[in-house]
Scaffold this active site. Structure first.
Site, PDB file in Angstrom:
ATOM      1  N   GLY A  18      -9.081  -8.893  -1.588  1.00 58.10           N
ATOM      2  CA  GLY A  18      -7.884  -9.193  -0.795  1.00 58.10           C
ATOM      3  C   GLY A  18      -7.378 -10.618  -1.009  1.00 58.10           C
ATOM      4  N   GLY A  71     -13.199  -3.400  -0.806  1.00 54.75           N
ATOM      5  CA  GLY A  71     -14.624  -3.079  -0.681  1.00 54.75           C
ATOM      6  C   GLY A  71     -15.028  -1.855  -1.483  1.00 54.75           C
ATOM      7  N   LYS A  83     -19.060 -15.050   1.350  1.00 50.13           N
ATOM      8  CA  LYS A  83     -20.474 -14.773   1.631  1.00 50.13           C
ATOM      9  C   LYS A  83     -21.243 -14.075   0.517  1.00 50.13           C
ATOM     10  CE  LYS A  83     -19.599 -14.221   6.532  1.00 50.13           C
ATOM     11  NZ  LYS A  83     -18.969 -13.144   7.276  1.00 50.13           N
ATOM     12  N   ARG A 143       0.821  -1.217   0.000  1.00 49.93           N
ATOM     13  CA  ARG A 143       0.000   0.000   0.000  1.00 49.93           C
ATOM     14  C   ARG A 143       0.852   1.262   0.000  1.00 49.93           C
ATOM     15  NH1 ARG A 143      -5.216  -2.100   3.273  1.00 49.93           N
ATOM     16  NH2 ARG A 143      -6.462  -2.175   1.391  1.00 49.93           N
TER      17      ARG A 143
HETATM   18  P1  ADP Z   1     -11.871 -11.462  -1.579  1.00 49.84           P
HETATM   19  O1  ADP Z   1     -11.069 -10.980  -0.388  1.00 49.84           O
HETATM   20  O2  ADP Z   1     -11.015 -11.916  -2.697  1.00 49.84           O
HETATM   21  O3  ADP Z   1     -12.927 -10.469  -1.977  1.00 49.84           O
HETATM   22  P2  ADP Z   1     -13.664 -12.929   0.145  1.00 49.84           P
HETATM   23  O4  ADP Z   1     -13.151 -12.138   1.294  1.00 49.84           O
HETATM   24  O5  ADP Z   1     -15.061 -12.710  -0.272  1.00 49.84           O
HETATM   25  O6  ADP Z   1     -12.684 -12.766  -1.112  1.00 49.84           O
HETATM   26  O7  ADP Z   1     -13.573 -14.477   0.476  1.00 49.84           O
HETATM   27  C1  ADP Z   1     -12.364 -15.124   0.628  1.00 49.84           C
HETATM   28  C2  ADP Z   1     -12.525 -16.324   1.506  1.00 49.84           C
HETATM   29  O8  ADP Z   1     -13.552 -17.172   1.089  1.00 49.84           O
HETATM   30  C3  ADP Z   1     -11.264 -17.153   1.495  1.00 49.84           C
HETATM   31  O9  ADP Z   1     -10.553 -16.925   2.669  1.00 49.84           O
HETATM   32  C4  ADP Z   1     -11.771 -18.590   1.365  1.00 49.84           C
HETATM   33  O10 ADP Z   1     -11.221 -19.466   2.322  1.00 49.84           O
HETATM   34  C5  ADP Z   1     -13.260 -18.449   1.594  1.00 49.84           C
HETATM   35  N1  ADP Z   1     -13.998 -19.503   0.893  1.00 49.84           N
HETATM   36  C6  ADP Z   1     -13.970 -19.803  -0.421  1.00 49.84           C
HETATM   37  N2  ADP Z   1     -14.723 -20.884  -0.689  1.00 49.84           N
HETATM   38  C7  ADP Z   1     -15.240 -21.290   0.486  1.00 49.84           C
HETATM   39  C8  ADP Z   1     -16.091 -22.373   0.875  1.00 49.84           C
HETATM   40  N3  ADP Z   1     -16.544 -23.251  -0.027  1.00 49.84           N
HETATM   41  N4  ADP Z   1     -16.405 -22.489   2.181  1.00 49.84           N
HETATM   42  C9  ADP Z   1     -15.932 -21.606   3.074  1.00 49.84           C
HETATM   43  N5  ADP Z   1     -15.129 -20.573   2.775  1.00 49.84           N
HETATM   44  C10 ADP Z   1     -14.799 -20.414   1.495  1.00 49.84           C
HETATM   45 MG    MG Z   2     -11.550 -10.842   1.711  1.00 45.65          MG
END
Ligand code: ADP
Ligand code: MG
Length: 385
Positions: free
Chosen positions: A344, A367, A197, A35
């Site tokens: 992230g 976000g 989620k 960053r």
């Molecule tokens: P990003 O940071 O790329 O936007 P998110 O924060 O939404 O992604 O989600 C990332 C997390 O989702 C990862 O740490 C991963 O372990 C979790 N994840 C992915 N698939 C599953 C699953 N089937 N069940 C539980 N957690 C999951």
């Molecule tokens: Mg994340």
């Protein structure tokens, strides 16, 4: 909105530069200085033009309290090393002592003030706090795109008090590239969404469902979609309260996984593959048939956006789906597609494969990027306009 390209003579002027130095820290040590590095072009540009630079950032969530472990002091030291130039630091966030330091500053000098969130007013978008910062400077520059989805004083009310205000280089890049996929994307436009989620991403799913030709759903999110279709999902993560919501999405555009890798827990060392998840088991990655299906769709894409891992890639047993998607984005990019990734954990996955440089644009806005895709604007953008 004006960008730094339009800035005039600023020699000797005081510039308040809002950066995002919200770096991961452990025991006062910076674990990842990405960053800080990302803000260097804007910092160097303004300093070389002879501004007196006052840098401000948040760090962590001190919630209006002075928490020594969330001090920006180590960021000032790191910045000094990266610039090979003196960077002053003050433990104050505003006030007379800060003004005195600024008065003593020469053209091109740099000062970093303490964590903006040590002040309660930051999170409350407080005008009184903003006025105190306004007294410190003549010009405002926002280089904290990733904090600009928040109605916080340093990104929202403060810029409104300035006549002269600009977006930093990285801020401009984020808007330029994210707008490129939202306005007139070359088609087919394919989006891949995963992560944990539905709750965090429903706004983006909806917004993209009106822009994209296809949306591929993976990650923990897929099980809310599966449940909506009446499939067994065992103990997989699910957002019960969004089941009705996902049923309303345009069915033709949404491509759901055909299969999943399931096991007892995210820490498991083995798995089975299936088209449903048996009682007591959890779905933890997309299955092999899905990887092939998704690869084919990604291959067709001319514009491709990816956010969210396809599985619990932190455990290498469940990393295949995520890594195969990352590789197929790289391949699509090599064939001329415009590829954009954000999030992230998504960026961590790209880094693990050393593929960051193979993606057309890696959005570091987190976000804020997702909210920009959803709403096409942010409070921090409005305040600069
Ligand atoms: P990003 O940071 O790329 O936007 P998110 O924060 O939404 O992604 O989600 C990332 C997390 O989702 C990862 O740490 C991963 O372990 C979790 N994840 C992915 N698939 C599953 C699953 N089937 N069940 C539980 N957690 C999951
Ligand atoms: Mg994340």
């Amino acid at each position: 909105m004006k960008t730094l390209r339009e800035i005039g003579e600023i020699r000797g002027k005081r510039v308040f530069l809002r950066v995002d130095f919200n770096v991961p820290l452990k025991g006062g040590k910076i674990l990842d200085d990405t960053r800080i590095k990302k803000a260097l072009p804007t910092i160097k540009f303004l300093s070389e033009k002879g501004a007196k630079l006052i840098l401000a950032s948040h760090l962590g969530r001190p919630k209006g309290e002075r928490k020594p472990e969330l001090s920006l002091k180590s960021c000032a030291e790191r910045l000094k090393e990266l610039l090979n130039k003196d960077v002053r630091f003050t433990e104050e966030v505003y006030g007379e002592s800060v003004k005195k330091i600024i008065e003593s500053m020469k053209e091109g000098d740099i000062l970093l003030i303490e964590n903006t969130r040590f002040e309660k007013g930051e999170g409350k978008d407080d005008i009184e706090l903003a006025k105190k910062w306004k007294e410190l400077a003549d010009i405002y520059v926002n280089e904290a795109f990733s904090a600009s989805h928040r109605k916080h004083a340093s990104v929202h009310t403060l810029p409104r008090l300035f006549e002269e205000k600009y977006a930093g280089f990285l801020f401009e890049e984020e808007i330029k590239n994210l707008s490129k996929i939202l306005e007139n994307p070359e088609r087919p436009f394919v989006a891949i969404l995963g992560g944990a989620k539905v709750k965090d991403k429903i706004g983006v799913i909806k917004a993209l469902s009106s822009k994209c030709d296809k949306i591929l759903i993976g990650g923990g999110m897929m099980f809310t979609f599966w449940k909506a279709k009446g499939k067994n999902i065992g103990n997989s993560i699910v957002d019960e309260s969004f089941i009705d919501e996902v049923k309303k999405l345009p069915e033709k555009k949404i491509l759901l996984p055909l299969d999943t890798k399931y096991s007892d827990s995210p820490e498991s060392k083995d798995y089975k593959e299936g088209e449903e998840v048996p009682e007591g088991k959890m779905g933890l990655d997309i299955g092999g048939k899905t990887i092939n299906l998704f690869r084919e769709e990604i291959e067709k894409g001319k514009t491709i956006f990816w956010n969210g891992p396809m599985g619990v890639f932190e455990n290498e047993v469940f990393a295949e789906g995520t890594y195969e998607i990352a590789k197929s984005l790289k391949e699509a990019g090599e064939k001329g597609a415009f590829t954009v990734c954000g999030g992230g954990e998504t960026i961590t996955a790209l880094k693990n494969l050393d593929l960051e440089g193979k993606i057309s644009f890696v959005s570091t806005g987190g976000g804020a990027s997702l909210e920009f895709i959803e709403k096409k604007t942010l409070p921090g953008i409005e305040a600069l306009t």
